[in-house]
Write a protein that holds these residues in place. Structure first.
Motif, PDB file in Angstrom:
ATOM      1  N   SER A  52       0.853  -1.197   0.000  1.00 33.66           N
ATOM      2  CA  SER A  52       0.000   0.000   0.000  1.00 33.66           C
ATOM      3  C   SER A  52       0.886   1.244   0.000  1.00 33.66           C
ATOM      4  O   SER A  52       2.110   1.140   0.206  1.00 33.66           O
ATOM      5  CB  SER A  52      -0.887   0.024   1.266  1.00 33.66           C
ATOM      6  OG  SER A  52      -0.072   0.241   2.410  1.00 33.66           O
ATOM      7  N   GLY A  53       0.248   2.393  -0.155  1.00 35.74           N
ATOM      8  CA  GLY A  53       0.992   3.651  -0.081  1.00 35.74           C
ATOM      9  C   GLY A  53       1.506   3.910   1.330  1.00 35.74           C
ATOM     10  O   GLY A  53       2.584   4.481   1.510  1.00 35.74           O
ATOM     11  N   THR A  54       0.732   3.504   2.318  1.00 32.77           N
ATOM     12  CA  THR A  54       1.164   3.687   3.710  1.00 32.77           C
ATOM     13  C   THR A  54       2.424   2.864   3.966  1.00 32.77           C
ATOM     14  O   THR A  54       3.394   3.351   4.570  1.00 32.77           O
ATOM     15  CB  THR A  54       0.043   3.231   4.677  1.00 32.77           C
ATOM     16  OG1 THR A  54      -1.177   3.817   4.260  1.00 32.77           O
ATOM     17  CG2 THR A  54       0.347   3.617   6.106  1.00 32.77           C
ATOM     18  N   ASP A  55       2.411   1.619   3.487  1.00 29.29           N
ATOM     19  CA  ASP A  55       3.604   0.768   3.643  1.00 29.29           C
ATOM     20  C   ASP A  55       4.788   1.364   2.898  1.00 29.29           C
ATOM     21  O   ASP A  55       5.930   1.275   3.358  1.00 29.29           O
ATOM     22  CB  ASP A  55       3.338  -0.640   3.092  1.00 29.29           C
ATOM     23  CG  ASP A  55       2.495  -1.479   4.049  1.00 29.29           C
ATOM     24  OD1 ASP A  55       2.053  -0.950   5.078  1.00 29.29           O
ATOM     25  OD2 ASP A  55       2.280  -2.675   3.753  1.00 29.29           O
ATOM     26  N   PHE A 108       4.353   5.865  -3.632  1.00 28.36           N
ATOM     27  CA  PHE A 108       3.089   5.915  -4.381  1.00 28.36           C
ATOM     28  C   PHE A 108       2.051   4.992  -3.757  1.00 28.36           C
ATOM     29  O   PHE A 108       2.392   3.930  -3.229  1.00 28.36           O
ATOM     30  CB  PHE A 108       3.318   5.472  -5.831  1.00 28.36           C
ATOM     31  CG  PHE A 108       4.137   6.458  -6.619  1.00 28.36           C
ATOM     32  CD1 PHE A 108       3.538   7.416  -7.419  1.00 28.36           C
ATOM     33  CD2 PHE A 108       5.535   6.445  -6.530  1.00 28.36           C
ATOM     34  CE1 PHE A 108       4.297   8.342  -8.126  1.00 28.36           C
ATOM     35  CE2 PHE A 108       6.300   7.363  -7.229  1.00 28.36           C
ATOM     36  CZ  PHE A 108       5.685   8.313  -8.028  1.00 28.36           C
ATOM     37  N   SER A 109       0.799   5.409  -3.866  1.00 28.76           N
ATOM     38  CA  SER A 109      -0.334   4.555  -3.482  1.00 28.76           C
ATOM     39  C   SER A 109      -1.058   4.175  -4.762  1.00 28.76           C
ATOM     40  O   SER A 109      -1.265   5.027  -5.631  1.00 28.76           O
ATOM     41  CB  SER A 109      -1.295   5.343  -2.588  1.00 28.76           C
ATOM     42  OG  SER A 109      -2.560   4.701  -2.545  1.00 28.76           O
ATOM     43  N   PHE A 110      -1.457   2.922  -4.851  1.00 29.67           N
ATOM     44  CA  PHE A 110      -2.281   2.505  -5.996  1.00 29.67           C
ATOM     45  C   PHE A 110      -3.704   2.176  -5.544  1.00 29.67           C
ATOM     46  O   PHE A 110      -4.384   1.347  -6.149  1.00 29.67           O
ATOM     47  CB  PHE A 110      -1.630   1.302  -6.711  1.00 29.67           C
ATOM     48  CG  PHE A 110      -0.232   1.574  -7.200  1.00 29.67           C
ATOM     49  CD1 PHE A 110       0.051   2.729  -7.926  1.00 29.67           C
ATOM     50  CD2 PHE A 110       0.806   0.687  -6.927  1.00 29.67           C
ATOM     51  CE1 PHE A 110       1.348   2.991  -8.368  1.00 29.67           C
ATOM     52  CE2 PHE A 110       2.099   0.944  -7.372  1.00 29.67           C
ATOM     53  CZ  PHE A 110       2.373   2.095  -8.096  1.00 29.67           C
ATOM     54  N   ASP A 143      -8.970   4.501  -6.448  1.00 28.51           N
ATOM     55  CA  ASP A 143      -9.382   5.737  -7.123  1.00 28.51           C
ATOM     56  C   ASP A 143      -8.234   6.730  -7.347  1.00 28.51           C
ATOM     57  O   ASP A 143      -8.466   7.855  -7.764  1.00 28.51           O
ATOM     58  CB  ASP A 143     -10.574   6.393  -6.421  1.00 28.51           C
ATOM     59  CG  ASP A 143     -10.208   6.993  -5.074  1.00 28.51           C
ATOM     60  OD1 ASP A 143      -9.008   6.988  -4.722  1.00 28.51           O
ATOM     61  OD2 ASP A 143     -11.112   7.475  -4.373  1.00 28.51           O
ATOM     62  N   LYS A 144      -7.002   6.272  -7.121  1.00 23.87           N
ATOM     63  CA  LYS A 144      -5.869   7.160  -7.407  1.00 23.87           C
ATOM     64  C   LYS A 144      -5.692   7.309  -8.925  1.00 23.87           C
ATOM     65  O   LYS A 144      -6.243   6.538  -9.700  1.00 23.87           O
ATOM     66  CB  LYS A 144      -4.591   6.575  -6.787  1.00 23.87           C
ATOM     67  CG  LYS A 144      -4.629   6.547  -5.258  1.00 23.87           C
ATOM     68  CD  LYS A 144      -4.552   7.942  -4.680  1.00 23.87           C
ATOM     69  CE  LYS A 144      -4.208   7.967  -3.224  1.00 23.87           C
ATOM     70  NZ  LYS A 144      -5.356   7.955  -2.307  1.00 23.87           N
ATOM     71  N   ASN A 145      -4.865   8.267  -9.347  1.00 20.78           N
ATOM     72  CA  ASN A 145      -4.691   8.481 -10.794  1.00 20.78           C
ATOM     73  C   ASN A 145      -4.122   7.229 -11.470  1.00 20.78           C
ATOM     74  O   ASN A 145      -4.431   6.960 -12.626  1.00 20.78           O
ATOM     75  CB  ASN A 145      -3.776   9.681 -11.059  1.00 20.78           C
ATOM     76  CG  ASN A 145      -4.483  10.988 -10.744  1.00 20.78           C
ATOM     77  OD1 ASN A 145      -5.391  11.029  -9.924  1.00 20.78           O
ATOM     78  ND2 ASN A 145      -4.073  12.065 -11.396  1.00 20.78           N
ATOM     79  N   GLU A 173       9.298  11.837  -0.936  1.00 20.08           N
ATOM     80  CA  GLU A 173       8.083  12.467  -1.475  1.00 20.08           C
ATOM     81  C   GLU A 173       6.875  11.552  -1.297  1.00 20.08           C
ATOM     82  O   GLU A 173       6.938  10.366  -1.649  1.00 20.08           O
ATOM     83  CB  GLU A 173       8.252  12.746  -2.969  1.00 20.08           C
ATOM     84  CG  GLU A 173       9.376  13.698  -3.305  1.00 20.08           C
ATOM     85  CD  GLU A 173       9.635  13.705  -4.812  1.00 20.08           C
ATOM     86  OE1 GLU A 173      10.750  13.310  -5.206  1.00 20.08           O
ATOM     87  OE2 GLU A 173       8.724  14.066  -5.579  1.00 20.08           O
ATOM     88  N   ASP A 174       5.800  12.112  -0.765  1.00 20.11           N
ATOM     89  CA  ASP A 174       4.534  11.378  -0.717  1.00 20.11           C
ATOM     90  C   ASP A 174       3.799  11.697  -2.023  1.00 20.11           C
ATOM     91  O   ASP A 174       3.224  12.777  -2.195  1.00 20.11           O
ATOM     92  CB  ASP A 174       3.711  11.812   0.501  1.00 20.11           C
ATOM     93  CG  ASP A 174       2.407  11.023   0.628  1.00 20.11           C
ATOM     94  OD1 ASP A 174       1.929  10.501  -0.401  1.00 20.11           O
ATOM     95  OD2 ASP A 174       1.858  10.940   1.748  1.00 20.11           O
ATOM     96  N   CYS A 175       3.870  10.726  -2.944  1.00 23.81           N
ATOM     97  CA  CYS A 175       3.295  10.915  -4.294  1.00 23.81           C
ATOM     98  C   CYS A 175       1.981  10.171  -4.435  1.00 23.81           C
ATOM     99  O   CYS A 175       1.549   9.895  -5.562  1.00 23.81           O
ATOM    100  CB  CYS A 175       4.249  10.374  -5.353  1.00 23.81           C
ATOM    101  SG  CYS A 175       5.930  10.943  -5.216  1.00 23.81           S
TER     102      CYS A 175
HETATM  103  C1  PLP Z   1      -1.429  11.749   0.645  1.00 20.75           C
HETATM  104  C2  PLP Z   1      -1.552  10.270   0.899  1.00 20.75           C
HETATM  105  N1  PLP Z   1      -0.552   9.622   1.518  1.00 20.75           N
HETATM  106  C3  PLP Z   1      -0.605   8.303   1.756  1.00 20.75           C
HETATM  107  C4  PLP Z   1      -1.708   7.560   1.391  1.00 20.75           C
HETATM  108  C5  PLP Z   1      -1.762   6.120   1.756  1.00 20.75           C
HETATM  109  O1  PLP Z   1      -1.959   5.254   0.699  1.00 20.75           O
HETATM  110  P1  PLP Z   1      -2.708   3.856   0.905  1.00 20.75           P
HETATM  111  O2  PLP Z   1      -4.150   4.124   1.085  1.00 20.75           O
HETATM  112  O3  PLP Z   1      -2.406   3.119  -0.369  1.00 20.75           O
HETATM  113  O4  PLP Z   1      -2.097   3.191   2.078  1.00 20.75           O
HETATM  114  C6  PLP Z   1      -2.767   8.178   0.722  1.00 20.75           C
HETATM  115  C7  PLP Z   1      -3.920   7.396   0.286  1.00 20.75           C
HETATM  116  O5  PLP Z   1      -5.055   7.723   0.356  1.00 20.75           O
HETATM  117  C8  PLP Z   1      -2.694   9.583   0.483  1.00 20.75           C
HETATM  118  O6  PLP Z   1      -3.688  10.226  -0.128  1.00 20.75           O
END
Ligand code: PLP
Length: 398
Positions: free
Chosen positions: A82-85, A203-205, A208-210, A179-181
């Motif tokens: 995930s993006g958080t990970d 990056f988060s996939f 609904d992300k781009n 960078e939080d992309c």
């Molecule tokens: C700015 C930002 N950072 C981090 C995240 C975390 O990504 P994920 O939901 O894939 O863990 C998100 C996702 O919504 C986000 O918008």
């Protein structure tokens, strides 16, 4: 690759509400439209994955990683859960933990701060800028201490933080820029991709992300071979090869079924970013000079409009949101409470009033519907509902 035409977009199109047997209504985001486009090709890839019996890792993941790395101009990409990970593992790859400080912005999704917090480091927050809503870089510099190990600028809503000065400045201080992309896949600042300005880009996939998968997923890009190797170990129990655990690790791998979807969608990303810019242009046109409505600015021409965020500065944002919902127009607020005022981070002990821009904007921002299947007609309908609501209310106030 399927070519898309104007008839493919909009509520009456094959991909739109009518084609899907839905009654008229304007969705806020709609990853299902994108799925319609990739469905056949993706199903073939899934069959191949199943046939090979490689359900974790394998060529679907490594193939996407190398495509994403070349798309972003990086030495490599590491797919994670995930993006958080991605953010958490990026910090871990630098050895950041208890006793360290990481600076980020109070106007972000909570995941940015959760990732810092879970390493044991202290999240240090700063306010956002009043016109871009992005991290205030002057405040960042003012908050640096001997414990500062990293800065996480968030390319919020799809617009990039201008890192031309900060990235080399931080490097000279020995501070990492991560960078939080999550919201900015496909964005470029002066031709250089989001995620390639700092030491790592996360990056988060989220669907609904781009660039969205069909479930959770994320990736980290970097131009440092050492960091990439470390990340590949960290995401896989501390070792790249089975049962060779070189460090304490985690289980956070990009699923091959998701990687297969991302591989196909990556080929559409430029076209879809263009589509989002076009939709933003329609909103700009139909909403310009509307009393009490402040439109987003693309001050450095990097915006890929993950979200089109307006501000309503007459105190009626919540009423407007409800009104639009009654009319079948779905909107959102990203985000209603700045991080420092959430119960989750009361322990950071920032008082109310600490970050005036973030606090004020949380009560004023409104994200309008934004997805690739929106038509000009729909953006005009959204704008007209906003205008008529605000005009009626203005009359009532006089
Ligand atoms: C700015 C930002 N950072 C981090 C995240 C975390 O990504 P994920 O939901 O894939 O863990 C998100 C996702 O919504 C986000 O918008």
């Amino acid at each position: 690759m399927k070519r898309l035409h104007n008839e493919d977009y909009g509520p009456h199109s094959r991909l739109g509400a009518a084609g899907r047997g839905l009654t008229m209504g304007i969705l806020f985001s709609a990853p299902q439209y994108e799925f319609d486009i990739i469905r056949e090709e993706w199903l073939k890839s899934v069959q191949q994955i199943a046939k090979n019996g490689v359900f974790v890792g394998g060529p679907a993941v490594s193939g996407f990683e190398s495509s994403f790395a070349s798309y972003t101009g990086s030495a490599g990409a590491v797919g994670v859960g995930s993006g958080t990970d991605a953010l958490f593992l990026a910090l871990k790859a630098l050895g950041i933990g208890p006793g360290d400080e990481v600076i980020t912005v109070s106007n972000t999704f909570i995941a940015t701060v959760n990732a810092i917090n879970h390493t044991g480091a202290r999240p240090v927050l700063v306010d956002c800028d009043r016109s871009s809503y992005l991290i205030d870089l002057e405040q960042v510099k003012a908050c640096v201490t001997s414990r500062t190990k990293a800065i996480i600028p968030v390319h919020l809503y799809g617009q990039m933080t201008d890192l031309r000065e900060l990235a080399p400045w931080a490097e000279a201080q020995g501070i990492a820029v991560i960078e939080d992309c999550a919201q900015a896949a496909g964005a470029r600042l002066f031709g250089k991709a989001a995620g390639s300005w700092g030491i790592m880009g996360c990056f988060s996939f989220y669907p609904d992300k781009n660039l969205g998968a069909l479930g959770d997923g994320g990736a980290i890009i970097s131009s440092s071979p050492e960091i990439l190797t470390k990340l590949r170990k960290l995401r896989n129990h501390g070792g790249e090869a089975r049962y060779q655990h070189e460090m304490p690790g985690f289980n956070s791998r990009l699923d091959p079924i998701q990687a297969a979807a991302l591989q196909i969608k990556l080929r559409y990303l430029e076209e879809w970013s263009q589509r989002r810019r076009e939709i933003a242009g329609w909103y700009d046109k139909y909403l310009q000079d509307t009393d009490s409505v402040i439109l987003p600015k693309d001050s450095n021409a990097s915006h890929v409009y993950h979200l089109y965020v307006i501000r309503i500065d007459n105190g009626r944002r919540d009423e407007l949101k409800k009104h639009l919902q009654k009319k079948g127009i779905l909107t959102a607020v990203q985000y209603p409470v700045p991080i420092h005022l959430t119960p989750a981070y009361s322990s950071l002990a920032y008082a109310e009033g600490a970050f005036p821009n973030s606090e004020k904007f949380a009560g004023e921002i409104l994200s309008l519907p934004m997805h690739i299947a929106l038509s000009e007609e729909e953006t005009a309908a959204v704008a007209s509902e906003i205008k008529s609501f605000l005009n009626v209310n203005k009359k009532m106030l006089v």
